[in-house]
Write a protein that holds these residues in place. Sequence first.
Motif, PDB file in Angstrom:
ATOM      1  N   TYR A 154       0.913  -1.305   0.062  1.00 30.27           N
ATOM      2  CA  TYR A 154       0.265  -0.023   0.040  1.00 30.27           C
ATOM      3  C   TYR A 154       0.836   1.360  -0.012  1.00 30.27           C
ATOM      4  CZ  TYR A 154      -3.240  -3.602   1.349  1.00 30.27           C
ATOM      5  OH  TYR A 154      -3.904  -4.830   1.721  1.00 30.27           O
ATOM      6  N   ALA A 155       2.173   1.179  -0.315  1.00 27.14           N
ATOM      7  CA  ALA A 155       3.171   2.329  -0.222  1.00 27.14           C
ATOM      8  C   ALA A 155       2.577   3.158  -1.733  1.00 27.14           C
ATOM      9  CB  ALA A 155       4.481   1.847  -0.082  1.00 27.14           C
ATOM     10  N   THR A 156       2.781   4.434  -1.612  1.00 27.42           N
ATOM     11  CA  THR A 156       3.031   5.523  -2.570  1.00 27.42           C
ATOM     12  C   THR A 156       4.480   5.576  -3.072  1.00 27.42           C
ATOM     13  OG1 THR A 156       1.182   6.478  -1.751  1.00 27.42           O
ATOM     14  CG2 THR A 156       2.400   7.690  -3.604  1.00 27.42           C
ATOM     15  N   VAL A 157       4.490   5.024  -4.191  1.00 23.96           N
ATOM     16  CA  VAL A 157       6.104   5.106  -4.886  1.00 23.96           C
ATOM     17  C   VAL A 157       5.952   6.171  -5.994  1.00 23.96           C
ATOM     18  CG1 VAL A 157       7.584   3.871  -6.170  1.00 23.96           C
ATOM     19  CG2 VAL A 157       6.115   2.866  -4.451  1.00 23.96           C
ATOM     20  N   CYS A 158       7.114   6.975  -6.095  1.00 20.10           N
ATOM     21  CA  CYS A 158       7.298   7.920  -7.231  1.00 20.10           C
ATOM     22  C   CYS A 158       8.816   7.241  -7.721  1.00 20.10           C
ATOM     23  CB  CYS A 158       7.635   9.284  -6.528  1.00 20.10           C
ATOM     24  SG  CYS A 158       8.039  10.452  -7.862  1.00 20.10           S
ATOM     25  N   ALA A 173       8.397  15.085 -16.886  1.00 15.45           N
ATOM     26  CA  ALA A 173       8.981  16.197 -16.493  1.00 15.45           C
ATOM     27  C   ALA A 173      10.510  15.734 -16.287  1.00 15.45           C
ATOM     28  CB  ALA A 173       8.585  16.527 -15.187  1.00 15.45           C
ATOM     29  N   ASP A 174      11.352  16.737 -16.159  1.00 16.36           N
ATOM     30  CA  ASP A 174      12.743  16.230 -15.943  1.00 16.36           C
ATOM     31  C   ASP A 174      13.166  16.650 -14.403  1.00 16.36           C
ATOM     32  OD1 ASP A 174      15.484  15.854 -15.724  1.00 16.36           O
ATOM     33  OD2 ASP A 174      16.155  17.190 -17.554  1.00 16.36           O
ATOM     34  N   PRO A 175      13.413  15.523 -13.663  1.00 11.75           N
ATOM     35  CA  PRO A 175      13.511  15.555 -12.114  1.00 11.75           C
ATOM     36  C   PRO A 175      14.725  16.493 -11.948  1.00 11.75           C
ATOM     37  CG  PRO A 175      12.998  13.634 -12.581  1.00 11.75           C
ATOM     38  CD  PRO A 175      13.241  14.167 -13.919  1.00 11.75           C
ATOM     39  N   CYS A 176      15.702  16.852 -12.870  1.00 16.19           N
ATOM     40  CA  CYS A 176      16.827  17.594 -12.479  1.00 16.19           C
ATOM     41  C   CYS A 176      16.701  18.942 -13.102  1.00 16.19           C
ATOM     42  CB  CYS A 176      17.963  17.161 -13.395  1.00 16.19           C
ATOM     43  SG  CYS A 176      18.688  15.466 -12.922  1.00 16.19           S
ATOM     44  N   ALA A 204      22.288  17.736 -10.322  1.00 17.75           N
ATOM     45  CA  ALA A 204      22.320  16.841  -9.300  1.00 17.75           C
ATOM     46  C   ALA A 204      21.596  17.347  -8.024  1.00 17.75           C
ATOM     47  CB  ALA A 204      23.796  16.319  -8.748  1.00 17.75           C
ATOM     48  N   ARG A 205      22.183  18.873  -7.585  1.00 19.80           N
ATOM     49  CA  ARG A 205      21.387  19.602  -6.505  1.00 19.80           C
ATOM     50  C   ARG A 205      19.746  19.600  -6.779  1.00 19.80           C
ATOM     51  NH1 ARG A 205      24.535  23.260  -6.309  1.00 19.80           N
ATOM     52  NH2 ARG A 205      25.788  22.896  -4.521  1.00 19.80           N
ATOM     53  N   SER A 206      19.420  19.814  -7.893  1.00 24.87           N
ATOM     54  CA  SER A 206      17.914  19.918  -8.275  1.00 24.87           C
ATOM     55  C   SER A 206      17.138  18.540  -7.904  1.00 24.87           C
ATOM     56  CB  SER A 206      17.923  20.584  -9.563  1.00 24.87           C
ATOM     57  OG  SER A 206      16.475  20.605  -9.918  1.00 24.87           O
ATOM     58  N   LEU A 207      18.024  17.448  -8.430  1.00 27.41           N
ATOM     59  CA  LEU A 207      17.401  16.281  -8.381  1.00 27.41           C
ATOM     60  C   LEU A 207      16.907  16.031  -6.898  1.00 27.41           C
ATOM     61  CD1 LEU A 207      16.591  13.381  -9.623  1.00 27.41           C
ATOM     62  CD2 LEU A 207      18.763  12.858  -8.789  1.00 27.41           C
ATOM     63  N   LEU A 208      18.059  16.149  -5.751  1.00 27.77           N
ATOM     64  CA  LEU A 208      18.104  15.848  -4.701  1.00 27.77           C
ATOM     65  C   LEU A 208      16.945  16.595  -3.784  1.00 27.77           C
ATOM     66  CD1 LEU A 208      21.747  14.950  -4.128  1.00 27.77           C
ATOM     67  CD2 LEU A 208      19.777  13.584  -4.031  1.00 27.77           C
ATOM     68  N   ARG A 209      17.071  17.840  -4.255  1.00 24.65           N
ATOM     69  CA  ARG A 209      15.838  18.701  -3.696  1.00 24.65           C
ATOM     70  C   ARG A 209      14.461  18.304  -4.115  1.00 24.65           C
ATOM     71  NH1 ARG A 209      18.870  24.713  -5.060  1.00 24.65           N
ATOM     72  NH2 ARG A 209      19.790  24.903  -3.403  1.00 24.65           N
ATOM     73  N   ASN A 210      14.375  17.843  -5.290  1.00 24.71           N
ATOM     74  CA  ASN A 210      13.181  17.221  -5.476  1.00 24.71           C
ATOM     75  C   ASN A 210      12.798  16.305  -4.976  1.00 24.71           C
ATOM     76  OD1 ASN A 210      12.000  18.913  -7.505  1.00 24.71           O
ATOM     77  ND2 ASN A 210      13.079  18.615  -9.170  1.00 24.71           N
ATOM     78  N   VAL A 211      13.554  15.313  -4.704  1.00 25.01           N
ATOM     79  CA  VAL A 211      13.486  14.098  -3.891  1.00 25.01           C
ATOM     80  C   VAL A 211      13.017  14.262  -2.569  1.00 25.01           C
ATOM     81  CG1 VAL A 211      14.388  12.010  -2.869  1.00 25.01           C
ATOM     82  CG2 VAL A 211      14.788  12.542  -5.166  1.00 25.01           C
ATOM     83  N   SER A 212      13.663  15.086  -2.091  1.00 24.17           N
ATOM     84  CA  SER A 212      13.484  15.603  -0.428  1.00 24.17           C
ATOM     85  C   SER A 212      11.953  16.357  -0.378  1.00 24.17           C
ATOM     86  CB  SER A 212      14.427  16.476   0.165  1.00 24.17           C
ATOM     87  OG  SER A 212      14.267  16.953   1.414  1.00 24.17           O
ATOM     88  N   ALA A 213      11.830  16.694  -1.391  1.00 27.57           N
ATOM     89  CA  ALA A 213      10.304  17.764  -1.291  1.00 27.57           C
ATOM     90  C   ALA A 213       9.098  17.129  -1.282  1.00 27.57           C
ATOM     91  CB  ALA A 213      10.334  18.824  -2.262  1.00 27.57           C
ATOM     92  N   ILE A 214       9.325  15.534  -2.066  1.00 24.34           N
ATOM     93  CA  ILE A 214       8.151  14.892  -2.361  1.00 24.34           C
ATOM     94  C   ILE A 214       8.154  13.353  -1.763  1.00 24.34           C
ATOM     95  CG2 ILE A 214       7.858  15.781  -4.757  1.00 24.34           C
ATOM     96  CD1 ILE A 214       9.350  13.354  -5.901  1.00 24.34           C
ATOM     97  N   LEU A 215       9.090  13.450  -0.751  1.00 25.26           N
ATOM     98  CA  LEU A 215       9.295  12.100   0.096  1.00 25.26           C
ATOM     99  C   LEU A 215       8.787  12.701   1.436  1.00 25.26           C
ATOM    100  CD1 LEU A 215      10.513   9.379   0.042  1.00 25.26           C
ATOM    101  CD2 LEU A 215      12.704  10.144   0.867  1.00 25.26           C
ATOM    102  N   ARG A 216       7.965  11.785   1.883  1.00 22.89           N
ATOM    103  CA  ARG A 216       7.502  12.076   3.159  1.00 22.89           C
ATOM    104  C   ARG A 216       8.679  11.575   4.491  1.00 22.89           C
ATOM    105  NH1 ARG A 216       7.461   7.694   6.329  1.00 22.89           N
ATOM    106  NH2 ARG A 216       7.153   5.427   5.477  1.00 22.89           N
ATOM    107  N   PRO A 217       8.775  12.362   5.644  1.00 21.64           N
ATOM    108  CA  PRO A 217       9.640  12.095   6.614  1.00 21.64           C
ATOM    109  C   PRO A 217       9.686  10.654   7.093  1.00 21.64           C
ATOM    110  CG  PRO A 217       7.969  13.992   7.285  1.00 21.64           C
ATOM    111  CD  PRO A 217       7.705  13.326   6.184  1.00 21.64           C
TER     112      PRO A 217
END
Length: 354
Positions: free
Chosen positions: A29-33, A85-88, A122-135
């Motif tokens: 039941y996880a939400t996966v991106c 979209a381009d995650p970077c 690389a910085r943009s990718l990781l910021r995106n990951v952090s923004a859409i990832l739950r704690p």
Amino acid sequence: MNSSKPESTHRRLYEFAKTSLIKIFVLPYATVCDLYCGNGADMDKWDEAQIGHYIGIDTLASEISGFREVWESQRKSHTADFCEADPCVENLESLLREMSVPADIVCCLQHLQLCFETEERARSLLRNVSAILRPGGYFFGITPDSSTIWAKYQKNVEASHNRAGGMKPNTVPNCVRSESYMITFEVEEEKFPLFGKKYQLKFTNEVFSETHCLVHFPSLIRLAREAGLEYVEIQNLTEFYDDNRAQFAEMLFNAGPNVLVDAKGKLLSRSFDILGLYTTFIFQKPDPDNVPPISTPQQDDEYIYEEEWRDDEKRRNWEPISPIPEQAKGLLGPGPTELRYSEPLDLQYFLDSV
């Protein structure tokens, strides 16, 4: 027999690695991106993991369109959204605002290395990951192991120097060959930048080569921390397999014991050589409600990196990317055991290289 072809071996091993990571980290039941999801080659893996919602992101509209059509035709048990979209480059948090984010899992199973063309990507990718990832959620994936690739290249360079004696300055062999693949660097040089070091990887009997950039893992960890992600593990796939052999050896054995593993589940030499080209990476977004919060394992002072970054000419200290002692690691990452340096690294040489 087709399964004995080198490219088939490569594909089967890579599929094994992806399946294993998903089985370890993805709960029902996880939400996966899924970043750079392509045309849906991993769709069945997510279905078997019994996820609740899937978000597929790719830069190509044709890939996304094809994936959506296949998913709709098969009527999977989980819901799904797709985004071109381009995650970077783009702001995923705003693009995915109407979708089921934050996600429990963000993964990048095949194209992290392309994000290392520049530091900003690389910085943009990781910021995106952090923004859409739950704690408490995980960011994981697979990427070529730059330590393995660079160590093979350096051994090739050293052998050429020994054969040729006085080679002309800046004349360095740019190709690494094995029976299963060929690695070719675009520029013949002995030094590498932290970003944008390109090479081609071509597997035997495959028509096309893949263009990659070396992933400088200390920089990956640095940028991840800046984005609010904590390092968990970076592990060469040969060691990942050994650590999980009891659980996953049967997967490879059933795929072809005479091709991939022996009767005891041990990797055959070709499988070991191919798996050794790749590494897993795992990060986690800290959860402030957890006590104590997660943190990168502390290391003794003797295991601390000192690296000089050219942008501000300041020297900073970083923990190593794994608990492996400094003298046992390659320049860029973990690497398989037989390719690690037998003596302590020359730190000044590394600083001069960057």
